[in-house]
Design an enzyme around this catalytic site. Structure first.
Site, PDB file in Angstrom:
ATOM      1  N   ASN A  43       3.775  -3.416 -12.419  1.00 21.30           N
ATOM      2  CA  ASN A  43       3.835  -2.585 -11.219  1.00 21.30           C
ATOM      3  C   ASN A  43       4.800  -1.424 -11.354  1.00 21.30           C
ATOM      4  O   ASN A  43       4.686  -0.433 -10.632  1.00 21.30           O
ATOM      5  CB  ASN A  43       4.156  -3.437  -9.988  1.00 21.30           C
ATOM      6  CG  ASN A  43       2.871  -3.805  -9.270  1.00 21.30           C
ATOM      7  OD1 ASN A  43       2.075  -2.938  -8.911  1.00 21.30           O
ATOM      8  ND2 ASN A  43       2.634  -5.090  -9.105  1.00 21.30           N
ATOM      9  N   GLU A  81       2.305 -12.414 -15.190  1.00 15.37           N
ATOM     10  CA  GLU A  81       3.728 -12.224 -15.477  1.00 15.37           C
ATOM     11  C   GLU A  81       4.489 -13.453 -14.961  1.00 15.37           C
ATOM     12  O   GLU A  81       4.351 -13.804 -13.779  1.00 15.37           O
ATOM     13  CB  GLU A  81       4.254 -10.956 -14.791  1.00 15.37           C
ATOM     14  CG  GLU A  81       3.715  -9.665 -15.410  1.00 15.37           C
ATOM     15  CD  GLU A  81       4.165  -8.408 -14.663  1.00 15.37           C
ATOM     16  OE1 GLU A  81       4.488  -7.413 -15.331  1.00 15.37           O
ATOM     17  OE2 GLU A  81       4.181  -8.406 -13.407  1.00 15.37           O
ATOM     18  N   SER A  84       4.572  -8.996  -5.948  1.00 17.84           N
ATOM     19  CA  SER A  84       4.334  -7.914  -6.903  1.00 17.84           C
ATOM     20  C   SER A  84       5.611  -7.160  -7.213  1.00 17.84           C
ATOM     21  O   SER A  84       5.663  -6.417  -8.191  1.00 17.84           O
ATOM     22  CB  SER A  84       3.346  -6.908  -6.314  1.00 17.84           C
ATOM     23  OG  SER A  84       2.187  -7.540  -5.891  1.00 17.84           O
ATOM     24  N   HIS A 112       3.077 -13.988 -11.355  1.00 20.19           N
ATOM     25  CA  HIS A 112       2.392 -12.818 -10.805  1.00 20.19           C
ATOM     26  C   HIS A 112       1.013 -12.633 -11.438  1.00 20.19           C
ATOM     27  O   HIS A 112       0.899 -12.195 -12.586  1.00 20.19           O
ATOM     28  CB  HIS A 112       3.282 -11.574 -11.026  1.00 20.19           C
ATOM     29  CG  HIS A 112       2.711 -10.327 -10.431  1.00 20.19           C
ATOM     30  ND1 HIS A 112       2.797  -9.103 -11.033  1.00 20.19           N
ATOM     31  CD2 HIS A 112       2.026 -10.129  -9.275  1.00 20.19           C
ATOM     32  CE1 HIS A 112       2.209  -8.202 -10.274  1.00 20.19           C
ATOM     33  NE2 HIS A 112       1.724  -8.800  -9.207  1.00 20.19           N
TER      34      HIS A 112
HETATM   35  N1  LIG Z   1      -3.652  -7.607  -3.614  1.00 19.07           N
HETATM   36  C1  LIG Z   1      -3.298  -7.509  -4.896  1.00 19.07           C
HETATM   37  O1  LIG Z   1      -3.957  -6.811  -5.683  1.00 19.07           O
HETATM   38  C2  LIG Z   1      -2.123  -8.278  -5.407  1.00 19.07           C
HETATM   39  C3  LIG Z   1      -1.977  -8.441  -6.792  1.00 19.07           C
HETATM   40  C4  LIG Z   1      -0.910  -9.199  -7.283  1.00 19.07           C
HETATM   41  C5  LIG Z   1       0.014  -9.747  -6.399  1.00 19.07           C
HETATM   42  N2  LIG Z   1      -0.144  -9.559  -5.049  1.00 19.07           N
HETATM   43  C6  LIG Z   1       0.846 -10.198  -4.157  1.00 19.07           C
HETATM   44  O2  LIG Z   1       0.262 -11.377  -3.623  1.00 19.07           O
HETATM   45  C7  LIG Z   1       0.741 -11.600  -2.291  1.00 19.07           C
HETATM   46  C8  LIG Z   1      -0.442 -11.700  -1.343  1.00 19.07           C
HETATM   47  O3  LIG Z   1      -1.215 -10.508  -1.405  1.00 19.07           O
HETATM   48  P1  LIG Z   1      -2.738 -10.481  -0.906  1.00 19.07           P
HETATM   49  O4  LIG Z   1      -3.296  -9.198  -1.349  1.00 19.07           O
HETATM   50  O5  LIG Z   1      -3.431 -11.749  -1.242  1.00 19.07           O
HETATM   51  O6  LIG Z   1      -2.503 -10.404   0.683  1.00 19.07           O
HETATM   52  P2  LIG Z   1      -3.551 -10.704   1.858  1.00 19.07           P
HETATM   53  O7  LIG Z   1      -3.115  -9.847   2.986  1.00 19.07           O
HETATM   54  O8  LIG Z   1      -4.954 -10.612   1.376  1.00 19.07           O
HETATM   55  O9  LIG Z   1      -3.258 -12.248   2.208  1.00 19.07           O
HETATM   56  C9  LIG Z   1      -2.019 -12.705   2.689  1.00 19.07           C
HETATM   57  C10 LIG Z   1      -2.276 -13.994   3.458  1.00 19.07           C
HETATM   58  O10 LIG Z   1      -1.017 -14.607   3.780  1.00 19.07           O
HETATM   59  C11 LIG Z   1      -1.206 -15.283   5.003  1.00 19.07           C
HETATM   60  N3  LIG Z   1       0.103 -15.602   5.558  1.00 19.07           N
HETATM   61  C12 LIG Z   1       0.991 -14.767   6.159  1.00 19.07           C
HETATM   62  N4  LIG Z   1       2.103 -15.460   6.480  1.00 19.07           N
HETATM   63  C13 LIG Z   1       1.909 -16.744   6.071  1.00 19.07           C
HETATM   64  C14 LIG Z   1       2.703 -17.921   6.123  1.00 19.07           C
HETATM   65  N5  LIG Z   1       3.917 -17.928   6.655  1.00 19.07           N
HETATM   66  N6  LIG Z   1       2.183 -19.072   5.617  1.00 19.07           N
HETATM   67  C15 LIG Z   1       0.948 -19.081   5.049  1.00 19.07           C
HETATM   68  N7  LIG Z   1       0.147 -17.988   4.978  1.00 19.07           N
HETATM   69  C16 LIG Z   1       0.639 -16.836   5.488  1.00 19.07           C
HETATM   70  C17 LIG Z   1      -2.039 -14.317   5.840  1.00 19.07           C
HETATM   71  O11 LIG Z   1      -2.676 -15.003   6.913  1.00 19.07           O
HETATM   72  C18 LIG Z   1      -3.011 -13.796   4.784  1.00 19.07           C
HETATM   73  O12 LIG Z   1      -4.194 -14.554   4.753  1.00 19.07           O
HETATM   74  C19 LIG Z   1       1.707 -10.446  -1.995  1.00 19.07           C
HETATM   75  O13 LIG Z   1       3.012 -10.863  -2.273  1.00 19.07           O
HETATM   76  C20 LIG Z   1       1.254  -9.362  -2.967  1.00 19.07           C
HETATM   77  O14 LIG Z   1       2.295  -8.472  -3.304  1.00 19.07           O
HETATM   78  C21 LIG Z   1      -1.194  -8.858  -4.539  1.00 19.07           C
END
Ligand SMILES: NC(=O)c1ccc[n+]([C@@H]2O[C@H](COP(=O)([O-])OP(=O)(O)OC[C@H]3O[C@@H](n4cnc5c(N)ncnc54)[C@H](O)[C@@H]3O)[C@@H](O)[C@H]2O)c1
Length: 280
Positions: free
Chosen positions: A187, A149, A116, A137
């Site tokens: 963001n 994005e 993000s 993104h």
């Molecule tokens: N939550 C949102 O609204 C949102 C929106 C857009 C982008 N993002 C981005 O997406 C990404 C993930 O966010 P999320 O909300 O899904 O997080 P989340 O915490 O729900 O999930 C992250 C997952 O990554 C896994 N993980 C950690 N290290 C790992 C590795 N080395 N190999 C494989 N899996 C691994 C964890 O076990 C977990 O299941 C982040 O970079 C975040 O900034 C999030």
């Protein structure tokens, strides 16, 4: 591009995998935690079943989508044309994952990050063949939100960008190409929505329910506190800190102690069952 591997099966990864399989791509969903992979599989199955019940897809289509999906907690299964990571918002974790996967995959494989806010150029420079590294993104919930994005880092090649734009369209989404800068477009614009609302609460001027109610009455789909619970307070706090640091710490974007406390208490929002609100 035929095979897409999504790394990280949390909030975003599971939603993006569903989008990819629904668009007819062979899709691998991977996570380090097998427990999370199993949860993601159940969530996708339930979501597809809901679509069948609402007559948005047929039972046959659901079966075909399921046939396109495989689930794994073994990194050796992550062989694909496009690797899209959606792991936690920490650069060192993303770089290490990409490097492990660059070793396993061909030099043609594209590496996209769902970050993000982190610098794609800083991530790309650590990876062999940085021209194939970019941002992709998605927004939450990925199966619903149309915008994606497509982020061009310093060394991202035009071929990588056009392939990702085509992929985004094939997913049925609307791509917007943007430059690599803190928080990209959305963001960056959204940061004051959260930070200013948190400040009102911190200063004791009102409570979070009132702010949500007021803004929803003004036409916002979700108030800032409901939205932070949906995003995940850990992710939202990490993004707030990252944008603040990268922009040289402007006072107006200073992350709030309330965010920090929520993360320390494990009140992460919907995904942990409690955030600003409680969830069953
Ligand atoms: N939550 C949102 O609204 C949102 C929106 C857009 C982008 N993002 C981005 O997406 C990404 C993930 O966010 P999320 O909300 O899904 O997080 P989340 O915490 O729900 O999930 C992250 C997952 O990554 C896994 N993980 C950690 N290290 C790992 C590795 N080395 N190999 C494989 N899996 C691994 C964890 O076990 C977990 O299941 C982040 O970079 C975040 O900034 C999030």
């Amino acid at each position: 591009m035929t095979t897409i591997c999504i790394c990280g099966s949390g909030t975003m990864g599971s939603g993006i995998a569903q989008v990819s399989a629904m668009a007819g791509f062979k899709t691998i969903l991977y996570d380090v935690s097998n427990e999370i992979v199993v949860k993601a599989k159940i969530k996708i199955d339930n979501d597809l079943q809901t679509l069948v019940e609402k007559q948005k897809i047929s039972s046959e289509k659901k079966e075909s989508i399921r046939q396109h999906l495989s689930f794994s907690s073994n990194i050796n299964d992550c062989i694909a044309d496009v690797i899209l990571e959606a792991v936690i918002e920490k650069p060192e974790i993303k770089i290490s994952l990409f490097n492990q996967l660059a070793f396993l995959n061909s030099n043609e494989t594209i590496f996209a990050s769902n970050t993000s806010s982190l610098s794609l150029s800083a991530i790309a420079k650590e990876i062999k063949e940085p021209g194939r590294v970019a941002g992709l993104h998605f927004f939450n919930p990925a199966p619903v939100m149309k915008l994606v994005e497509v982020v061009k880092a310093d060394k991202t090649s035009e071929t990588t960008i056009s392939k990702l734009v085509e992929l985004t369209k094939a997913f049925g989404k609307t791509p917007v190409v943007c430059k690599d800068s803190p928080g990209f477009i959305v963001n960056r614009v959204a940061r004051p929505y959260y930070i200013e609302s948190l400040r009102l609460v911190e200063e004791g001027l009102t409570d979070f329910e009132t702010i949500d109610r007021l803004l929803e009455n003004q036409g916002f789909k979700m108030g800032p506190f409901k939205l932070m619970d949906l995003i995940g307070n850990d992710i939202n706090y990490a993004v707030s800190c990252s944008v603040y640091d990268q922009l040289n710490k402007p006072e107006r974007l200073k992350p709030s102690d309330i965010q920090k406390e929520k993360v320390e208490k494990g009140d992460l929002g919907k995904k942990s069952g409690r955030g600003y609100y409680g969830y069953k």
